[in-house]
Write an enzyme that holds these catalytic residues in place. Structure first.
Site, mmCIF file in Angstrom:
data_model
loop_
_atom_site.group_PDB
_atom_site.id
_atom_site.type_symbol
_atom_site.label_atom_id
_atom_site.label_comp_id
_atom_site.label_asym_id
_atom_site.label_seq_id
_atom_site.Cartn_x
_atom_site.Cartn_y
_atom_site.Cartn_z
ATOM 1 C CB SER A 184 -0.998 -0.373 1.265
ATOM 2 O OG SER A 184 -1.225 1.514 2.178
ATOM 3 C CE1 TYR A 232 -3.941 -1.754 4.977
ATOM 4 C CE2 TYR A 232 -3.449 0.451 4.716
ATOM 5 C CZ TYR A 232 -3.509 -0.617 3.657
ATOM 6 O OH TYR A 232 -3.657 -1.043 2.921
#
EC number: 1.3.1.87
Length: 270
Positions: free
Chosen positions: A143, A156
């Site tokens: 990501s 995250y």
């Protein structure tokens, strides 16, 4: 004929979002595609849509036995495994350190890391023997949060930084037999959900971010679709196009790394 014709590709989370785009792309490339998908409804949809072109296995990426069951079915079907793509993941909807209760932070950490990190590790463990035998490859979805703060909350972001370390270590341990790489997409149109522990299991990323907000922060000034990110995976999975890359993480961030101090992009008036 594609370099990936009859290659055996195993993708996790293939029922929606980037995972579904990868299923579509690799089938288009002529590969034999399998996926491990948590949702029974999505498994049924995949089987109905792709028929004999997909081996869709219902299972949980946090369960090694489910991975092993999927790999056994892949080997029965194809006789080999050429590439494992660890893709299934969850997001934390930018849940911050200060605003998240301590008990929720702890349970949310375990749930998110179980999917985003342990899920990758268990997949690598289950797939490694077949990939070593065939000198194949692994690719893991990262990501923009693997490089920058603000792409998620601390849970995250930490999970994606952990995944970069996992990629490097596996690339080292499995060389020279298996190439291990990563692709880090930026925000896109997807059904990415959050941990149940944070009350986010029914909340999609698109309920937290709008297409306009995503496009506005990207120097390339567009709202990415999952299919926009499949090219790097195809390149990394191809033996002909990727003989030399291992331990590499492709930052597919639509230009985030070159944002200017004063302007998102200097060529907006071109």
């Amino acid at each position: 004929m594609s370099d990936l014709h009859n290659e055996s590709i195993f993708i996790t989370g293939g029922g929606s979002g980037l995972g579904l785009a990868l299923v579509e792309r690799f089938i288009e490339e002529g590969a034999q595609v399998a996926t491990l998908e948590l949702s029974a409804a999505k498994v049924a949809s995949l089987r109905q849509r792709f028929g004999e072109h997909i081996l869709a296995v219902e299972g949980n990426v946090t369960c090694y036995a489910d991975y092993q069951r999927a790999v056994d079915q892949i080997l029965t079907r194809s006789g080999k495994l050429d590439c494992f793509i660890g893709n299934a993941g969850i997001w934390d909807h930018n849940a911050s350190l200060v605003n998240t209760p301590a008990e929720t932070l702890e349970t949310g950490f375990h749930e998110l890391f179980n999917v985003n990190v342990l899920g990758y590790l268990l997949g690598a463990k289950a797939c490694a023997p077949a990939l070593i035998a065939g000198e194949g490859s692994m690719i893991f979805t990262l990501s923009n949060a693997a490089w920058y703060p603000g792409g998620g909350g601390p849970l995250y972001t930490a999970s994606k930084h952990a995944a970069t370390g996992l990629i490097r270590q596996l690339a080292y341990e499995l060389a020279p037999k298996v190439r291990v790489n990563g692709v880090g997409p930026c925000g896109m149109a997807s059904d990415l959900r959050g941990p149940q522990a944070l009350g986010q299991s029914e909340t999609s990323i698109m309920q937290s971010l709008t297409p306009e907000k995503i496009a506005a922060i990207l120097p390339l000034q567009f709202f990415p679709q999952p299919a926009d990110f499949t090219g790097p995976y195809v390149m990394l999975a191809s033996r002909r196009n990727n003989r030399a890359l291992s331990g590499v993480m492709i930052n597919a961030d639509a230009g985030l790394a070159i944002r200017g101090i004063r302007h998102v992009a200097a060529g907006l008036d071109l």
